[in-house]
Design an enzyme around this catalytic site. Structure first.
Site, PDB file in Angstrom:
ATOM      1  N   GLY A   1      -5.280   3.067  -3.433  1.00  0.00           N
ATOM      2  CA  GLY A   1      -6.586   3.612  -3.798  1.00  0.00           C
ATOM      3  C   GLY A   1      -6.496   4.991  -4.416  1.00  0.00           C
ATOM      4  O   GLY A   1      -7.497   5.562  -4.840  1.00  0.00           O
TER       5      GLY A   1
ATOM      6  N   LYS B   1      -6.594  -6.609  -5.521  1.00  0.00           N
ATOM      7  CA  LYS B   1      -5.431  -7.151  -4.807  1.00  0.00           C
ATOM      8  C   LYS B   1      -5.413  -8.676  -4.894  1.00  0.00           C
ATOM      9  O   LYS B   1      -4.363  -9.284  -5.099  1.00  0.00           O
ATOM     10  CB  LYS B   1      -5.452  -6.713  -3.337  1.00  0.00           C
ATOM     11  CG  LYS B   1      -5.251  -5.226  -3.138  1.00  0.00           C
ATOM     12  CD  LYS B   1      -5.164  -4.871  -1.655  1.00  0.00           C
ATOM     13  CE  LYS B   1      -4.856  -3.398  -1.450  1.00  0.00           C
ATOM     14  NZ  LYS B   1      -4.690  -3.058  -0.034  1.00  0.00           N
TER      15      LYS B   1
ATOM     16  N   ASP C   1      -4.480  -3.374   5.731  1.00  0.00           N
ATOM     17  CA  ASP C   1      -4.882  -2.929   7.067  1.00  0.00           C
ATOM     18  C   ASP C   1      -6.392  -2.920   7.278  1.00  0.00           C
ATOM     19  O   ASP C   1      -6.857  -2.879   8.404  1.00  0.00           O
ATOM     20  CB  ASP C   1      -4.320  -1.531   7.360  1.00  0.00           C
ATOM     21  CG  ASP C   1      -4.731  -0.504   6.297  1.00  0.00           C
ATOM     22  OD1 ASP C   1      -5.523  -0.861   5.396  1.00  0.00           O
ATOM     23  OD2 ASP C   1      -4.275   0.647   6.382  1.00  0.00           O
TER      24      ASP C   1
ATOM     25  N   ASP D   1       0.866  -1.178   0.000  1.00  0.00           N
ATOM     26  CA  ASP D   1       0.000   0.000   0.000  1.00  0.00           C
ATOM     27  C   ASP D   1       0.907   1.233   0.000  1.00  0.00           C
ATOM     28  O   ASP D   1       2.105   1.127   0.247  1.00  0.00           O
ATOM     29  CB  ASP D   1      -0.888  -0.036   1.243  1.00  0.00           C
ATOM     30  CG  ASP D   1      -1.987   1.017   1.189  1.00  0.00           C
ATOM     31  OD1 ASP D   1      -2.223   1.570   0.105  1.00  0.00           O
ATOM     32  OD2 ASP D   1      -2.598   1.284   2.247  1.00  0.00           O
TER      33      ASP D   1
ATOM     34  N   THR E   1      -0.189   4.746   1.379  1.00  0.00           N
ATOM     35  CA  THR E   1      -0.397   5.659   2.500  1.00  0.00           C
ATOM     36  C   THR E   1       0.029   5.028   3.821  1.00  0.00           C
ATOM     37  O   THR E   1      -0.482   3.979   4.216  1.00  0.00           O
ATOM     38  CB  THR E   1      -1.869   6.096   2.581  1.00  0.00           C
ATOM     39  OG1 THR E   1      -2.243   6.645   1.318  1.00  0.00           O
ATOM     40  CG2 THR E   1      -2.069   7.124   3.673  1.00  0.00           C
TER      41      THR E   1
ATOM     42  N   GLU F   1      -8.575  12.392   6.971  1.00  0.00           N
ATOM     43  CA  GLU F   1      -9.644  13.232   7.531  1.00  0.00           C
ATOM     44  C   GLU F   1      -9.086  14.273   8.488  1.00  0.00           C
ATOM     45  O   GLU F   1      -9.597  15.390   8.561  1.00  0.00           O
ATOM     46  CB  GLU F   1     -10.675  12.340   8.228  1.00  0.00           C
ATOM     47  CG  GLU F   1     -11.375  11.386   7.264  1.00  0.00           C
ATOM     48  CD  GLU F   1     -12.714  10.908   7.778  1.00  0.00           C
ATOM     49  OE1 GLU F   1     -12.809  10.669   8.982  1.00  0.00           O
ATOM     50  OE2 GLU F   1     -13.651  10.776   6.963  1.00  0.00           O
TER      51      GLU F   1
ATOM     52  N   ARG G   1      -6.288   3.369  -7.865  1.00  0.00           N
ATOM     53  CA  ARG G   1      -7.726   3.201  -7.620  1.00  0.00           C
ATOM     54  C   ARG G   1      -8.050   1.727  -7.314  1.00  0.00           C
ATOM     55  O   ARG G   1      -9.011   1.155  -7.810  1.00  0.00           O
ATOM     56  CB  ARG G   1      -8.542   3.673  -8.822  1.00  0.00           C
ATOM     57  CG  ARG G   1      -8.471   5.167  -9.077  1.00  0.00           C
ATOM     58  CD  ARG G   1      -9.036   5.945  -7.911  1.00  0.00           C
ATOM     59  NE  ARG G   1      -9.184   7.369  -8.177  1.00  0.00           N
ATOM     60  CZ  ARG G   1      -8.912   8.308  -7.274  1.00  0.00           C
ATOM     61  NH1 ARG G   1      -8.440   7.952  -6.089  1.00  0.00           N
ATOM     62  NH2 ARG G   1      -9.098   9.569  -7.547  1.00  0.00           N
TER      63      ARG G   1
END
Length: 1064
Positions: free
Chosen positions: A651, A715, A734, A383, A385, A486, A709
């Site tokens: 993503g 995956k 995760d 991933d 992030t 967020e 995306r």
């Protein structure tokens, strides 16, 4: 940790707390529960108070569930093929009244069992502590911050935050719950998830299944989020009352195959009993329990057991099965020579030590099988992030179509909205030259908000469609909890004084939340429904992936008038162009939208999400910067150097993903200069990848390096595609939806901050969520694989040497035509224990070889028993045997009279003097060779005198190398020192070991040792020459070409060949 106290459950009432409340928690308002349990509803417990309560209430567990079982560990020391051979040898020795040999073998058995038990007990303790590290965790609020706490340390009064995928840590009285459902099947048997409601209260005697304001320990969150206060932990929880039934062990009996009517023929019962018995014997001998390598070595032990018996039969046959004590004891010696007694113990210790080292490097091993698999990983699907990047996001750009682009200046405090200048450019991002900017005028937020309805509408979405909690504490320090994305958006809204807390909390909040639709990886959006209290008008606020949001929008404020304009395809393309401009800066781009809503929200009734998230008004884009971790680029490069291909599955938008991937080295640095065919081969979107059938994916020359995306199913398909190409894949994850891909991967890598469901599906967990820790794990996996190979090679080479010495030694016949052994049984056992056990343990602790991350991944198909290891085993074993037999022969025939005497296998007489001295010389040679071989095994290819490539210490480097591993050094020194007492103490020498102290024979030992070194060094040199030629033949280039060019040349050459085909 809390004390291991057993709480008294006498008088405990279902639904009550550890320390009883005035009424059960479900019968009280949550405000009253918080008050009675004495905690802060906003900032939770302090760290000191939590520690005090942990001491008072004990660990949040269901009592001792067996833990480490010394009895089973002791049984394992006896129940293995190695010990069984020793017991057999002991029994035979006593049966023929060979008391000394029998006594020594008995002592060896006891010593082996004691050492094995002690070491395995320590290893089990290590693994037990690791299991506690990888146990479920909870998100608790302590000291006003959201912290990850081990579930076992949760105490009554803890404020916990729960989200989809979490395992609920204790019995929790809910304070707020939004679309919150839990799976309580474990407790109530209810198969459907239960919708919770924090605001209701129930009668004291309401059953557990109907307490909708309580979330139960061990149940899992299937939907939504919630916050609550823990009131019961450990055995006081509802699940605690049925803990005994949860601990029931499954039956190990094989089921009887029955007909549809339930009947079964007698042979089916016999089959089931036979299989059950076979399972029990296999379990007893260890051949069907443990990791694949442990099973393989247990089977090897059984094979060696068979070979030992065969060798004993050969000895008996060579002496015409004479029922003579000398012949039988020779057979015992030959059988014992094949037993690497310390093999399984050393393996267990090496694995335990490896897992302990991994913890120090931020990796928790949940599954021992993954230790063996890590060294074989060929591809890592990571991933972006938080793994490749820091996970500390800052909102850098915001584009509002009706106004322009807002920018945030440099900040070193990502949670503080007062740090970082605000500036504004009245242009969309696609028209801004970001390289030339830097002179924008900074403006105050009040100035920017003045008569700016589009910005206000944008901020409403940014602030309210957001679950992050950003606030300033009493010390003036800004704190934040929630998802990093967020938090960044919430901080941006707070820069304009639009913090969610000030509008939704307090006695008279101006906005009231009615419903929430959490982020879903399929729809890639999250939405909330709010009511403005003053006007009673309801609104939908939505944020998510740009492509998904713009398809849900039917209008946009573009600054052309008071009313919104219709969303057209041209406008959508215009938005996408601006998104591309922001993504090219490496920013993660999200879209914001909203609308007024006239529907009604009824508790317990589902709202049609599709209808809510439709006909939206587009409000703008936000660009978030998440800088790569400083160590990511180095780690990616190191992976590529180690023959591991790194793929990014994220993503994010392709532009953002490509920018970060190029920055960390997953993509080449010159991406802008590459042709479209090459870049398309390297970067795909999930939409493009998922449209391809399996056959089409398999026909791709190479799999993409970046998939943007990405959806959970993408995956899984990527892992399957890698498997079809015979690759060995590791996958990070995760979220709850990552569980299928984590399970499908050869090594599932969970994140310490991830959901409990994802952690449960993973093989290893990264405590710091850092990509560099994956490299650490692979390095440790390879190091362990190397070390296991080293000590197995060392052990079995010695076994081959001893067996050859004794079997070839059958030709030495005494005056009665019975064979005289060159090594006595006690000498054999001494060498097995002293020159194998401790040095092999030392080899297990050896540091990684200098080239451990410069080699291609290992093959699990061949495992530790590669062709190279098998050849080494034979070469070293035969060379040692040849030198030992030569030394025995030289003493016996070269300088001796060649008289083999009579009865020299049993006792010392004058006629046996030459045999005893020859035997001592052979024993000294074998001991020294075995000890020196352990040092030679530090590197299986490099010279003992030049193990560190590039070292300028041509004559002293070997001294540094042997001293570096002090355990191995002192183990070998102990072997050197202890040979002298057993050679020169009279009774021990002649009666026990059946040899005699030597003098001039040491000259033979020294010359043989020099020849041993020459032979091993020559063999290693030959291997180096061979492998260099193999590398040249296969086109492998080590350091001769730029790494980036070598890694990406396959993509470049594939594109070139494709172009040529098209031209043709």
């Amino acid at each position: 940790m809390g004390k291991k106290i057993q709480p008294s459950l006498e008088g405990h009432v279902s639904g009550q707390a550890n320390k009883p409340l005035s009424r059960p928690a479900h019968a009280l308002p949550h405000v009253k529960v918080i008050e009675e349990i004495a905690c802060n509803g906003e900032d939770g417990l302090t760290t000191a108070e939590a520690k005090s309560r942990l001491q008072e209430y004990g660990n949040n567990d269901l009592g001792d569930d067996g833990g480490i079982q010394p009895g089973k560990i002791l049984l394992r020391q006896v129940a293995n093929a190695m010990t069984l051979v020793l017991i057999l040898g002991m029994a035979v020795s006593f049966a023929i009244k060979s008391w000394i040999e029998g006594g020594v073998v008995t002592a060896i058995i006891i010593l082996n069992i004691v050492i094995g038990f002690w070491q395995e007990f320590a290893a089990e303790k290590t693994m037990d502590s690791l299991r506690s590290l990888s146990s479920p965790t909870a998100s608790a609020i302590r000291d006003g911050k959201s912290v990850t706490v081990a579930t076992i340390e949760i105490v009554p009064g803890d404020m916990v935050e729960l989200k989809s995928g979490d395992t609920i840590p204790a019995d929790v009285r809910l304070i707020e719950a939004l679309n919150f459902e839990t799976d309580e099947a474990l407790l109530t048997g209810e198969s459907l998830p239960v919708m919770k409601d924090a605001d209701v209260e129930f009668n004291d005697d309401t059953g557990p299944g109907d307490r909708l304001n309580v979330a139960y320990s061990s149940s899992t969150v299937t939907k939504g989020r919630a916050r609550g206060v823990v009131f019961a932990t450990g055995m006081h929880t509802e699940i605690g009352s049925i803990a005994a039934s949860l601990r029931q062990k499954g039956s190990r009996r094989r089921p009887v195959k029955r007909k549809p009517d339930g009947s079964a023929k007698p042979h089916r019962y016999a089959e089931a009993w036979g299989l059950t018995a076979a399972d029990a014997i296999g379990h007893f001998l260890g051949v069907n329990v443990g990791t694949p390598l442990q099973k393989k070595l247990s089977r090897l032990a059984l094979l060696l057991f068979g070979i030992a018996v065969l060798c004993a039969i050969i000895v008996m046959a060579a002496n015409k099965f004479a029922n003579d004590q000398e012949v039988i004891i020779y057979a015992v010696a030959t059988g014992l020579s094949m037993i690497p007694a310390s093999l399984i113990v050393v393996l267990t210790i090496t694995m335990a030590a490896g897992t302990r080292r991994m913890v120090e490097r931020h990796v928790i091993v949940r599954n021992l099988k993954s230790l063996e698999a890590l060294g074989a990983v060929t591809d890592i699907c990571s991933d972006k992030t938080g793994t490749l990047t820091q996970g500390k996001m800052v909102a850098k750009k915001a584009w509002i179509p009706a106004k322009g682009t807002y920018s945030v200046g440099t900040t070193d405090a990502p949670f503080n909205p007062t740090v970082g200048d605000l500036s504004f450019t009245a242009k969309p991002p696609r028209d801004i030259d970001f390289d030339a900017t830097g002179n924008e005028k900074t403006q105050d937020y009040e100035e920017l908000l003045e008569n700016n309805q589009p910005l206000l509408d944008y901020l409403k979405v940014a602030s309210l469609a957001n679950l992050a909690h950003v606030h300033e504490n009493d010390d003036g320090e800004w704190k934040a909890r929630g998802d990093p994305t967020e938090i960044a958006i919430q901080v941006f809204a707070s820069r304009f004084n639009w913090n969610r807390i000030q509008f939704t909390q307090g006695e008279n909040p101006s906005w009231k939340q009615l419903a929430e639709f959490p982020f879903d990886s399929d729809v890639k959006k999250m939405s909330v429904i709010f009511e403005e209290v003053e006007t009673s008008q309801k609104y939908v606020f939505t944020k998510g992936a740009v492509e998904r949001i713009i398809t849900s929008c039917t209008s946009i404020f573009n600054g052309d008038g008071e009313e919104p304009a219709e969303m057209t395809e041209d406008i959508r393309n215009h938005i996408l162009e601006n998104m591309e401009s922001l993504a090219a800066l490496g920013l993660r781009v999200l879209a914001l939208a909203s609308k007024s809503w006239e529907g009604t929200v009824t508790k317990g009734e589902d709202i049609d999400r599709k209808g809510v998230e439709d006909n939206l008004i587009f409000r703008g884009l936000v660009g978030l910067y998440d800088p790569p971790r400083p160590e990511s680029a180095t780690s990616v490069r190191q992976c590529q150097k180690a023959g591991i291909q790194v793929h990014m599955l994220t993503g994010d938008h392709p532009g953002t993903a490509s920018a970060i991937a190029a920055e960390v080295g997953i993509l080449p640095s010159n991406m802008a200069q590459l042709s479209k065919e090459v870049s398309d081969a390297m970067v795909m979107t999930a939409g493009q990848f998922d449209k391809l059938s399996d056959d089409e994916i398999d026909s791709l020359p190479l799999l993409p390096l970046v998939i943007a995306r990405c959806a959970p199913n993408t995956k899984v398909r990527m892992i399957d595609a890698l498997h079809r190409r015979k690759c060995f894949a590791a996958m990070t994850g995760d979220g709850v939806n990552d569980s299928p891909s984590l399970k499908r991967a050869d090594v599932g890598i969970g994140m310490g901050t991830g959901s409990d469901v994802a952690k449960d599906a993973s093989d290893i967990i990264l405590t710091n969520d850092n990509f560099a820790s994956i490299l650490n794990a692979i390095e440790e996996g390879r190091r362990m694989f190397d070390n296991i190979q080293k000590f197995i090679l060392h052990l079995l080479a010695q076994n081959i040497a001893q067996a050859c010495i004794l079997l070839i030694g059958l030709v030495f016949k005494d005056s009665t035509w019975l064979s005289v052994f060159p090594l006595s049984p006690v000498e054999v056992m001494w060498i097995i224990m002293i020159t194998s056990g401790l040095p092999d343990m030392g080899l297990g602790f050896e540091v990684a070889a200098p080239d451990v991350l410069s080699r291609p991944p290992v093959s699990l198909k061949t495992g530790v028993f590669s062709l190279e290891v098998m050849c080494d085993m034979l070469a070293y074993g035969l060379w040692i045997a040849a030198l030992c037999l030569a030394s025995f022969t030289l003493v016996l025939n070269g300088w001796g009279n060649g008289d083999l005497g009579s009865n020299c296998n049993d006792a010392y007489t004058e006629s046996c003097d030459t045999v005893f001295r020859a035997r001592a010389t052979c024993f000294a040679c074998l001991t020294w060779f075995s000890l020196f071989l352990a040092w030679q095994m530090i590197d299986m290819r490099r010279s003992f005198f030049a193990m560190q490539p590039g070292s300028k210490r041509y004559f002293t480097q070997w001294m540094i190398d042997v001293w570096r591993n002090k355990f191995l050094f002192f183990s070998i020194m102990a072997g050197f020192v202890t040979i002298f007492p057993v050679l020169y103490i009279p009774v021990i020498s002649t009666t026990v070991f059946k040899h005699k102290g030597i003098s001039w024979e040491w000259g033979i030992v020294f010359i043989a040792t020099i020849l041993f070194f020459l032979g091993v060094e020559l063999w290693k040199w030959g291997k180096r020459v061979y492998f260099r030629k193999q590398d040249a033949k296969l086109g492998r280039r080590r350091g001769s070409i730029d790494l980036e060019k070598r890694v990406f040349e396959r993509y470049l050459s594939t594109a070139i060949s494709t172009d040529d085909e098209m031209k043709g």
